[in-house]
Design an enzyme around this catalytic site. Structure first.
Site, PDB file in Angstrom:
ATOM      1  N   ASP A 170      37.055 -26.227  -3.267  1.00 29.69           N
ATOM      2  CA  ASP A 170      37.064 -26.652  -1.877  1.00 29.69           C
ATOM      3  C   ASP A 170      37.589 -28.072  -1.712  1.00 29.69           C
ATOM      4  O   ASP A 170      36.861 -29.041  -1.929  1.00 29.69           O
ATOM      5  CB  ASP A 170      35.618 -26.555  -1.346  1.00 29.69           C
ATOM      6  N   ASP A 181      42.660 -28.103   3.499  1.00 22.96           N
ATOM      7  CA  ASP A 181      41.273 -27.719   3.225  1.00 22.96           C
ATOM      8  C   ASP A 181      41.187 -26.294   2.690  1.00 22.96           C
ATOM      9  O   ASP A 181      41.123 -25.335   3.472  1.00 22.96           O
ATOM     10  CB  ASP A 181      40.452 -27.853   4.509  1.00 22.96           C
TER      11      ASP A 181
HETATM   12  O1  LIG Z   1      33.961 -27.683   7.239  1.00 21.77           O
HETATM   13  C1  LIG Z   1      35.133 -27.411   7.139  1.00 21.77           C
HETATM   14  C2  LIG Z   1      36.151 -27.712   8.230  1.00 21.77           C
HETATM   15  C3  LIG Z   1      36.250 -29.171   8.446  1.00 21.77           C
HETATM   16  C4  LIG Z   1      36.196 -29.653   9.753  1.00 21.77           C
HETATM   17  C5  LIG Z   1      36.305 -31.012   9.970  1.00 21.77           C
HETATM   18  C6  LIG Z   1      36.452 -31.885   8.892  1.00 21.77           C
HETATM   19  C7  LIG Z   1      36.501 -31.376   7.601  1.00 21.77           C
HETATM   20  C8  LIG Z   1      36.401 -30.014   7.351  1.00 21.77           C
HETATM   21  N1  LIG Z   1      35.661 -26.838   6.048  1.00 21.77           N
HETATM   22  N2  LIG Z   1      34.870 -26.495   4.989  1.00 21.77           N
HETATM   23  C9  LIG Z   1      35.017 -27.024   3.771  1.00 21.77           C
HETATM   24  N3  LIG Z   1      34.119 -26.488   2.953  1.00 21.77           N
HETATM   25  C10 LIG Z   1      33.378 -25.587   3.649  1.00 21.77           C
HETATM   26  C11 LIG Z   1      32.305 -24.769   3.265  1.00 21.77           C
HETATM   27  C12 LIG Z   1      31.722 -23.961   4.223  1.00 21.77           C
HETATM   28  C13 LIG Z   1      32.199 -23.959   5.536  1.00 21.77           C
HETATM   29  C14 LIG Z   1      33.277 -24.771   5.926  1.00 21.77           C
HETATM   30  C15 LIG Z   1      33.843 -25.582   4.967  1.00 21.77           C
END
Ligand SMILES: O=C(Cc1ccccc1)Nn1cnc2ccccc21
Length: 328
Positions: free
Chosen positions: A33, A216
């Site tokens: 991630d 991401d």
């Molecule tokens: O949370 C996010 C989206 C996000 C929005 C705003 C700033 C940064 C990231 N991704 N994500 C990254 N790892 C995750 C794990 C679970 C759910 C969402 C996840």
């Protein structure tokens, strides 16, 4: 110097990609991630009511870091928390000898129910690692100085296994040149500026700039400003933004147009077929869009829908970090 490669296995509907990791004596499948910086796992400390169906990290192989705790909440309000061990972690042959392994003592239902994932391996910047009182480093930061080159690459694919490589660029995994752009890591993410966009046969990617974005791998879909999503779905018959379904849906019979975005000196395309993400129900008549409008936030999230169409380099070989994008 170390270098290695690990398979990135898609879960159902490419919702996430999990990779085999050895932590101590345990074999786990972790969601790599680039949007977070904690390596956390289901463990022998996790309540059995929450860990059924998951591979577990056996904490007896590690040394508990005295007093260290962690607690993470993601954008979708899922999350987990727990205690911390130091242990050996191996990814594709690359070994981190004293890696912080964050063992969960509580996990939210989204993770409990996804038995294909035994935790996350964060690849964002260690500045947003949640361990207290002493912050820990990501796997990449732990091994960075030992790698042949201080970078990793993501080659995610639609509906089939891709790979993450550490310490080298495998030029057989991309066609054409790699276009590099500066990274703003001030928020701990792989942040970059996306330029203009275009839809369908117009590959100019002119138009209004998308602006600030992050790469991401932990997000399934591609989130862009609501004006961009609206302009895209104007080209899709019967498309509507249905809040009860969580975003843009459309008749599955559509052939969706490609989406083109300018990044640095290049233009990068997401095939329309990638934007037909999945049916919303078993009848298969209505489909959910892989491109969605952000919920008012100014930050675009270039998640797996975008990333799986490209070869991506997460590069810290220079004085300042940079991202590289290439067609696969
Ligand atoms: O949370 C996010 C989206 C996000 C929005 C705003 C700033 C940064 C990231 N991704 N994500 C990254 N790892 C995750 C794990 C679970 C759910 C969402 C996840």
């Amino acid at each position: 110097a170390q270098e290695g490669s690990v398979a990135a296995n898609p879960q159902a509907e490419d919702e996430a990609y999990v990779c085999p990791v050895t932590a101590g004596s345990s074999q786990l499948n972790l969601d790599f991630d680039t949007g977070s910086a904690d390596l956390w796992v289901f463990a022998t400390d996790t309540p059995s009511s929450e860990s059924q169906g998951h591979n577990l990290y056996d904490t007896s192989s590690g040394q508990q870091i005295d007093g260290a705790t962690w607690d993470i909440t993601y954008q979708d309000q899922s999350g987990s928390k727990g205690v911390v061990f130091s242990d050996t972690v191996v990814v594709g042959g690359v070994t981190a000898t004293s890696q912080a392994v964050e063992a969960a003592t509580s996990v939210s239902t989204q993770f409990v129910q996804n038995t294909g994932s035994d935790g996350l391996l964060g690849l964002a910047f260690s500045s947003i690692n949640t361990v207290q009182p002493q912050q820990q480093t990501t796997f990449f930061d732990t091994v960075a100085d030992s790698l042949a080159a201080k970078l990793f690459t993501a080659d995610l694919k639609k509906g089939e296994a891709g790979s993450y490589d550490f310490g080298y660029i495998d030029d057989s995994k991309h066609t054409g040149d790699i276009t590099y752009v500066d990274v703003d890591n001030s928020q701990g993410f792989w942040g970059f500026t996306a330029g203009g966009y275009s839809v369908g046969d117009d590959t100019s990617a002119g138009g209004d700039s998308i602006g600030s974005a992050i790469a991401d791998t932990g997000t399934t879909l591609l989130y862009v400003p609501s004006s961009v999503a609206s302009a895209y779905y104007q080209n899709v018959d019967g498309a509507e933004n249905d809040s009860s379904q969580g975003g843009y849906v459309f008749p599955c019979s559509n052939t969706l147009p490609d989406f083109h975005v300018a990044i640095g000196s290049g233009v990068f395309t997401v095939p329309g077929s990638y934007i037909n993400y999945a049916p919303t129900d078993s009848s298969g008549s209505t489909c959910f869009g892989g491109l969605q409008g952000g919920d008012g936030q100014s930050l675009s999230i270039f998640g797996d829908i975008f990333l799986k169409a490209h070869f991506v380099v997460f590069d810290q070989t220079q004085d300042s970090p940079r991202l590289g994008f290439a067609p696969q």
